[in-house]
Design a protein around this motif. Structure first.
Motif, short mmCIF file in Angstrom:
data_model
loop_
_atom_site.label_atom_id
_atom_site.label_comp_id
_atom_site.label_asym_id
_atom_site.label_seq_id
_atom_site.Cartn_x
_atom_site.Cartn_y
_atom_site.Cartn_z
N ALA A 223 37.26 24.20 -17.96
CA ALA A 223 36.04 23.64 -17.37
C ALA A 223 35.05 24.77 -17.10
O ALA A 223 35.44 25.91 -16.87
N ASN A 224 33.77 24.45 -17.14
CA ASN A 224 32.73 25.44 -16.89
C ASN A 224 32.26 25.29 -15.44
O ASN A 224 31.55 24.33 -15.11
N LEU A 225 32.67 26.24 -14.59
CA LEU A 225 32.28 26.24 -13.18
C LEU A 225 31.31 27.38 -12.89
O LEU A 225 31.17 27.82 -11.75
N THR A 226 30.59 27.84 -13.91
CA THR A 226 29.64 28.93 -13.75
C THR A 226 28.61 28.58 -12.68
O THR A 226 27.98 27.52 -12.72
N ARG B 223 35.86 28.74 -16.69
CA ARG B 223 34.81 29.76 -16.56
C ARG B 223 34.32 29.72 -15.12
O ARG B 223 33.80 28.69 -14.67
N ILE B 224 34.47 30.84 -14.40
CA ILE B 224 34.15 30.85 -12.97
C ILE B 224 33.12 31.91 -12.60
O ILE B 224 32.94 32.20 -11.43
N GLU B 225 32.42 32.47 -13.57
CA GLU B 225 31.44 33.51 -13.26
C GLU B 225 30.38 32.97 -12.30
O GLU B 225 29.75 31.94 -12.56
N LYS C 147 42.08 37.71 -11.72
CA LYS C 147 42.22 38.60 -12.87
C LYS C 147 40.92 38.72 -13.66
O LYS C 147 40.69 39.72 -14.33
N TYR C 148 40.09 37.67 -13.62
CA TYR C 148 38.84 37.73 -14.39
C TYR C 148 37.60 37.27 -13.61
O TYR C 148 36.53 37.09 -14.19
N ALA C 149 37.72 37.08 -12.31
CA ALA C 149 36.59 36.65 -11.48
C ALA C 149 35.46 37.68 -11.52
O ALA C 149 35.70 38.87 -11.41
N SER C 150 34.23 37.20 -11.68
CA SER C 150 33.07 38.09 -11.71
C SER C 150 31.81 37.32 -11.33
O SER C 150 31.83 36.10 -11.27
N GLY C 151 30.74 38.04 -11.09
CA GLY C 151 29.45 37.42 -10.81
C GLY C 151 29.21 37.11 -9.35
O GLY C 151 30.10 37.24 -8.51
N THR C 152 27.98 36.71 -9.07
CA THR C 152 27.54 36.35 -7.73
C THR C 152 26.83 35.01 -7.80
O THR C 152 26.02 34.77 -8.69
#
Length: 200
Positions: free
Chosen positions: A99-102, A120-122, A141-146
């Motif tokens: 799922a895209n949770l951007t 996708r959690i950016e 392990k792959y979390a990024s962004g604000t």
């Protein structure tokens, strides 16, 4: 249940939908077990709606508001929740693979026993969300962004690599647990005279 009781229940549900749910806030829409595969519902208001066991595979709910909605046991494989407000939602036992949770806001969301494999959690904000530890560790392990709405980093909201569990506080400090004004301004407004809240 007698037919008169069923009739009264139907009238109550119709009244609740007409008044936009409990306290006049939300859609009170019922999508329980609905087939919503590949549906497009961008920038819509689904506050307090019921999506229990709904099939939402490959649907587009980007920019939509789900405050207080029920999504438990829903299947949202490859669904798009980009920029959606999923705060205070019940999403336990939900399938969110790929799922895209951007940039989604998942503040105080319950995600126990949910599968976020490949999601996708950016920029997603998980502050005060309830996640199973293995799921949280996998996301870290792959979390990024604000998050552009709350200004909270995804890693901080998940508590990755530190002992601080969340960004807004905890149940023991409720005054710190309120969402930022920016989020409130985006999601709705309250009439100072009546005290009633509505969605924009």
């Amino acid at each position: 249940m007698s037919s008169s009781n069923m009739s009264a229940l139907a009238e109550l549900n119709k009244y609740e939908a007409d008044t936009r749910g409990e306290f006049g806030i939300g859609s009170a829409a019922q999508f329980g077990s609905a087939d919503l595969r590949k549906a497009v519902h961008m920038n819509e208001n689904f506050r307090r709606a019921n999506f229990t066991s709904a099939d939402m595979r490959e649907s587009d709910f980007s920019g939509s508001t789900f405050n207080g909605a029920y999504l438990e046991k829903a299947v949202a494989y490859k669904a798009n929740f980009t920029g959606a407000d999923l705060s205070d939602t019940l999403m336990d036992r939900m399938v969110l693979n790929e799922a895209n949770l951007t940039n989604a806001v998942l503040v105080r969301t319950v995600l126990t026993r949910s599968d976020l494999g490949g999601a996708r959690i950016e920029g997603a904000d998980f502050s005060d969300a309830v996640l199973d530890l293995p799921q949280k560790l996998a996301l870290c392990k792959y979390a990024s962004g604000t998050n552009p709405i709350t200004g909270v980093s995804t890693r901080t909201s998940l508590g990755c690599g530190n002992s601080r569990r969340n960004a807004y506080g905890s149940p023991s400090s409720p005054l710190l647990s309120a969402p930022p004004q920016k989020l409130l301004d985006r999601d709705g407004f309250c009439d100072d005279k009546t005290g009633l809240c509505d969605a924009k």
